[in-house]
Each structure stands twice: as C-alpha cells, then as structure tokens.
Design a protein around this motif. Structure first.
Motif, PDB file in Angstrom:
ATOM      1  N   TRP A 121       0.837  -1.188   0.000  1.00 63.79           N
ATOM      2  CA  TRP A 121       0.000   0.000   0.000  1.00 63.79           C
ATOM      3  C   TRP A 121       0.872   1.239   0.000  1.00 63.79           C
ATOM      4  O   TRP A 121       2.053   1.197   0.348  1.00 63.79           O
ATOM      5  CB  TRP A 121      -0.974   0.018   1.176  1.00 63.79           C
ATOM      6  N   TYR A 144      -0.075   0.471  -9.451  1.00 60.35           N
ATOM      7  CA  TYR A 144      -1.444   0.849  -9.082  1.00 60.35           C
ATOM      8  C   TYR A 144      -2.326   0.585 -10.290  1.00 60.35           C
ATOM      9  O   TYR A 144      -2.071   1.094 -11.383  1.00 60.35           O
ATOM     10  CB  TYR A 144      -1.493   2.318  -8.662  1.00 60.35           C
ATOM     11  N   ALA A 145      -3.375  -0.236 -10.124  1.00 60.81           N
ATOM     12  CA  ALA A 145      -4.086  -0.807 -11.269  1.00 60.81           C
ATOM     13  C   ALA A 145      -4.959   0.170 -12.068  1.00 60.81           C
ATOM     14  O   ALA A 145      -4.903   0.162 -13.300  1.00 60.81           O
ATOM     15  CB  ALA A 145      -4.923  -1.996 -10.814  1.00 60.81           C
ATOM     16  N   CYS A 169      -9.910  -1.928 -15.909  1.00 61.96           N
ATOM     17  CA  CYS A 169     -10.829  -2.026 -14.775  1.00 61.96           C
ATOM     18  C   CYS A 169     -11.704  -3.273 -14.843  1.00 61.96           C
ATOM     19  O   CYS A 169     -12.291  -3.674 -13.832  1.00 61.96           O
ATOM     20  CB  CYS A 169     -11.693  -0.772 -14.663  1.00 61.96           C
ATOM     21  N   TYR A 172      -9.412  -5.617 -12.754  1.00 64.35           N
ATOM     22  CA  TYR A 172      -8.843  -5.099 -11.509  1.00 64.35           C
ATOM     23  C   TYR A 172      -9.714  -4.073 -10.802  1.00 64.35           C
ATOM     24  O   TYR A 172      -9.377  -3.635  -9.710  1.00 64.35           O
ATOM     25  CB  TYR A 172      -7.458  -4.521 -11.799  1.00 64.35           C
ATOM     26  N   THR A 175     -11.617   2.665  -9.106  1.00 65.50           N
ATOM     27  CA  THR A 175     -10.893   3.255  -7.978  1.00 65.50           C
ATOM     28  C   THR A 175     -11.395   2.724  -6.643  1.00 65.50           C
ATOM     29  O   THR A 175     -10.611   2.412  -5.740  1.00 65.50           O
ATOM     30  CB  THR A 175     -11.015   4.785  -8.020  1.00 65.50           C
ATOM     31  N   HIS A 177     -12.372  -0.039  -5.763  1.00 65.21           N
ATOM     32  CA  HIS A 177     -11.867  -1.375  -5.450  1.00 65.21           C
ATOM     33  C   HIS A 177     -10.367  -1.375  -5.159  1.00 65.21           C
ATOM     34  O   HIS A 177      -9.814  -2.426  -4.800  1.00 65.21           O
ATOM     35  CB  HIS A 177     -12.141  -2.323  -6.617  1.00 65.21           C
ATOM     36  N   ASN A 178      -9.730  -0.234  -5.307  1.00 62.07           N
ATOM     37  CA  ASN A 178      -8.271  -0.177  -5.204  1.00 62.07           C
ATOM     38  C   ASN A 178      -7.767   0.834  -4.184  1.00 62.07           C
ATOM     39  O   ASN A 178      -6.596   1.188  -4.203  1.00 62.07           O
ATOM     40  CB  ASN A 178      -7.679   0.132  -6.577  1.00 62.07           C
ATOM     41  N   LYS A 226      -4.191   0.582  -2.775  1.00 58.03           N
ATOM     42  CA  LYS A 226      -3.649  -0.771  -2.846  1.00 58.03           C
ATOM     43  C   LYS A 226      -2.607  -0.836  -3.969  1.00 58.03           C
ATOM     44  O   LYS A 226      -2.764  -0.212  -5.020  1.00 58.03           O
ATOM     45  CB  LYS A 226      -4.752  -1.783  -3.162  1.00 58.03           C
ATOM     46  N   LEU A 228      -0.531  -3.627  -6.417  1.00 55.52           N
ATOM     47  CA  LEU A 228      -0.584  -5.008  -6.887  1.00 55.52           C
ATOM     48  C   LEU A 228       0.757  -5.422  -7.481  1.00 55.52           C
ATOM     49  O   LEU A 228       1.475  -4.584  -8.041  1.00 55.52           O
ATOM     50  CB  LEU A 228      -1.671  -5.163  -7.952  1.00 55.52           C
TER      51      LEU A 228
END
Length: 499
Positions: A121, A144-145, A169, A172, A175, A177-178, A226, A228
């Motif tokens: 993070w 960052y996805a 998206c 993944y 926003t 969700h991340n 988050k 990844l």
C-alpha cells in the motif's frame, strides 16, 4: 427539507462582502496563494468540459492541511461555496467554478507520504498523478491498477472523486476497489479519516460513499491505495471484424467462457483510422470494428487462455487477428487505444465525449441506436469503449463555430444516455455527473432515490457549500425537465457563458 427549489448556500455578497472575504483569505495564506485577478483566474475557468466556463471569485492554493482547514472554517462561517479541483481533467463539469465562490486547488499536494511495499500500500496526497504512483513503486515489482486514459495528468484525488476506471478495470476494478482509506476535511473544517488498513471495519462503508461523490461531501487530503504485483506475463490480441455486431458477440463469448481479460476494448472504424493516423499502432483500418484483448497472469495460464480467445474470435468472424510478438508491440497496440481521444481531436474542430454504461449483451443494439441518432442529428459519432464492462464513450463530432451545432451535440448526447438507461444501464461509468448529466439523472432516478441523495448531502454539508448544484438534480429541476418532454435542442444551462 425543501427540495422543490435549488438548495444552495445563502451567500449573496455585495462588492464590500467580496472584498472583506478576500482580505480574510489573504490573512490565512501567502499572497501568491490567493488569486483574484481575471488574468490569473482564467486557467481555472473550466475543466475538461470546456464548453462551460466561469471565473470564480478567487482561487486558493493551500500547501498544508491546516490551511485547508482554515479556509473551510472561513467559508463555513460565511457560507461561501467551495469547489475542489485537482488537475482539471474531468469531463463532466464537476470542477466548474461558481462566480461568487472559491476554487480550492490541490495542485501543491503532490507528495507520496508513506510507501509499504511489503504490505502493498501507499499513502499519497491528492495531487499525486495517477501514473506517478506506479512509477514510484516499479522498482518493487508493484503498480497501481486503475489506469484512465488521462493517467499521465489526472490526480488520485480526482480519481477518487469520480471513481475513475480505465482500460484494465474489467479485471482489476475501479478506484473504489483499489483504495483502502482516505483523509478528508469536512465542510466545517474538521479532519476525519475513513477506511483503514484492516480488511474490514464496523460501521457504514463511508469509503465507498465518498468514492465517486464528486467533491460534494468533503475535501480529500490523502488517499491510501492498494498496490498489486506486476503480472508475470501479459499478452495482447488484436482482432478486426466486419461488423460491430460480430465484435460485440465476441465480447460476450469471451466472458461467458469464464475468461476475465485484464482489458477488453473496442473501437469502431472511424476511431481506428484516427488512432492509426496519429500513433501508427498497426491497426487494420479496413475493419469495421477492432477488439483489443489483454490477458495477464502466469505465463502457462495466459498461453492457454490466448489459444481459447483466438478460437472465439475466429468463430465470431474475425477477419484480422494478430498477437503481440513482444512487449514493444504490446505497448504500441495499447498506445493507439490510449491516444484515441486526442486522435479524434485531429479530425474534428470539436468533439463531445459521452460516458454511459450498458449490459454487454446490448452492445450491438445500442451501437445501432447510436448510429440512427447520429443520422437524426446529422452529426458523426466515433465510438471508443471499454467493451468488457459495457462502458461506452461515444465521441460526437461538431463545430462550435457553426450556429446551433453545440446544442445539437448536447441533445444527441442526452438521447444516447437515455438509451443507456432504457437498456438497463446507467448514465455514467467513470466520468461522473457534474453539471453535464443533471437532466439525465432525472431519467435514471425517481423521486424517492433523489430525496435520499439529498439527505446524504445534507448530512455531510448542511449548508450546501461544497460543489453546490452538481451531480444530484433538485426535484424542481426534474419536474421542469419532465414537463419539457425532453425538449431537444434547448440549452440546459442558459446562464453559463459558452464557447
């Protein structure tokens, strides 16, 4: 609460009131952080929806959280409206200033505050550019996805405000969700934190509520995102089709097979030609539609899925099919899609970028409806969209210098959004409502839902000083819109200066 008329703050200043307010602002910030001359205000008169422009009373450029708090306390006391602004790349007029309000720029909040590659993070300030997060953590094999097309310029604070997506998206997420947490300053100047590093927490999910709230509930001052791990392997397939319907069918069959691509994008022939002329990505310009399908993960799995997807594309009538031979070609194929919007800007004096979402099964039908609407209004439409999740971006081409064409473009755009609702979709996928889609909010939501939206706004901002008049229409506006029977061609915002 009376919702039959526009509910705005009660700030109705005289010239003396304005000057007194500017004097108080000057006591809170350095002189060069308060802009009030027309020349210095001009760069802030609009966001990416540039047909609507207005100069604010002042622009403030705070450097610290304490300065933001002081600004909000002053504005809360006087009931001065506040519009927060990031990079100004939004496309729905969400950052349009108010003539007697201030525009609060977060341009100086550009620091990565904390980085934890082990727990994956990062906590960043709202003015950090989207792509800068991935660049900062690339050495750790992370990224960052969410990747909107404007990621080289748009900021993470604006991404949260609009719940931005991007070409990846589908797999993944958006926003919402991340991100793990946000810090905000309330309308009264209080500093509160929402969310956290734990996987769950008691109470209401305010993090989801604030994500996509378009600056109406608080000023975002930090975001914990988050991170990844970069996929071990990625592969892109490019398919050309003789019809939009065939491409739409292929999209449905790929998802039905249980394959979730990292990205699944469609462009029609006009968009493909524009992107090819601009980027030289290697697109087949004779195809009526192209699909870009990216698969990522473990190499063996990706190779197996690639074979399956190729079979699906061929069975759906793809007359051009290629697989990227190396990373350079993969990036080149994506470069054409990412440059589609500026590419279209080279073929038309102006274009109006729409944003709606439909169930995937209706792709072919909606594209046919858009084609008929294009003929009705005698305006070309270029289609670029996130086919995997049904997020459409029709680009309506027009010339604002021709009498009535802007109004025609807006009316056409409104009808396209109403088609999305009719098909069981929604009027926005990632651009937000802003001022652009207020009328279509009246189409999508009945009165009880609109009342609840206003109740939420009132709970966080009782005096309606944060971005008033945006995102959620009043019941009075919806009644007037219904009474017009969706009167085509009438300018929805006659009080704004238009260019």
């Amino acid at each position: 609460m009376n919702l039959t008329a526009e509910k705005n703050c009660t700030w109705n200043p005289t010239a003396a009131d304005r000057q007194h307010f500017l004097t108080e602002l000057g006591q809170l910030l350095p002189a060069d952080s308060v802009l009030s001359d027309p020349e210095t205000l001009a760069p802030y008169e609009c966001d990416g929806l540039s047909v609507y422009r207005r100069l604010p009373l002042a622009v403030v450029l705070p450097e610290t959280v304490e300065q933001i708090q002081a600004i909000m306390r002053l504005c809360a006391r006087l009931k001065v409206p506040v519009v927060a602004r990031g990079a100004g790349t939004g496309l729905s007029g969400g950052a349009l200033p108010l003539a007697d309000g201030i525009l609060l720029s977060l341009a100086k909040f550009t620091h990565i505050l904390e980085l934890n590659p082990l727990e994956r993070w990062a906590r960043v300030e709202p003015g950090v550019r989207n792509i800068a997060i991935s660049e900062a953590v690339a050495a750790h094999g992370l990224y960052y996805a969410p990747d909107p097309s404007s990621q080289i310029a748009c900021t993470i604070g604006g991404n949260v405000a609009e719940n931005s997506g991007g070409v990846h998206c589908l797999k993944y997420g958006l926003t919402v969700h991340n991100i793990l947490a946000i810090g905000i300053i309330t309308a009264e100047g209080e500093h509160i934190s929402i969310g956290g590093l734990a996987p769950n927490s008691p109470g209401y999910d305010l993090l989801a509520l604030f994500t996509g709230s378009e600056g109406m509930l608080g000023i975002i001052i930090d975001v914990t995102v988050k991170l990844l791990p970069k996929p071990e392997y990625a592969q892109v397939l490019l398919a050309g089709f003789p019809s939009l319907g065939a491409a739409g069918t292929a999209v449905g069959r790929i998802i039905a097979q249980g394959i979730i691509p990292a990205g699944l994008e469609m462009m029609d022939q006009a968009a493909t030609q524009a992107a090819e002329d601009f980027v030289h990505a290697g697109y087949p310009t004779d195809a009526v539609a192209i699909l870009l399908c990216e698969l990522d993960g473990v190499e063996a799995e990706v190779n197996a899925q690639t074979g399956t997807v190729r079979e699906i594309l061929e069975s759906c009538g793809a007359n051009h099919l290629q697989t990227a031979v190396d990373e350079a070609e993969r990036m080149r194929l994506w470069a054409g899609r990412k440059a589609a919007f500026p590419a279209v800007g080279r073929i038309s004096p102006d274009y109006y970028c729409m944003d709606g979402t439909i169930p995937r099964r209706h792709l072919a039908e909606v594209l046919e409806r858009i084609s008929r609407l294009s003929e009705k209004y005698s305006l070309p439409v270029v289609n670029v969209f996130h086919a995997g999740d049904g997020n459409l971006h029709p680009l309506i081409l027009f010339d604002a210098n021709r009498e009535g064409e802007l109004a025609q473009a807006e009316a056409l755009g409104g009808e396209i959004l109403e088609v999305c609702v009719e098909m069981g979709g929604t009027i926005t996928g990632e651009h937000g409502v802003g001022i652009e889609k207020l009328n279509q909010m009246c189409v999508q939501f009945p009165e009880p839902e609109l009342r609840q939206f206003h109740a939420v706004k009132n709970a966080f901002d009782a005096n309606s000083i944060l971005n008033p008049g945006k995102a959620v229409p009043t019941l009075h506006r919806c009644a007037e819109f219904g009474a017009m029977h969706i009167h085509r061609g009438k300018l929805p915002f006659p009080e704004l200066e238009r260019f």
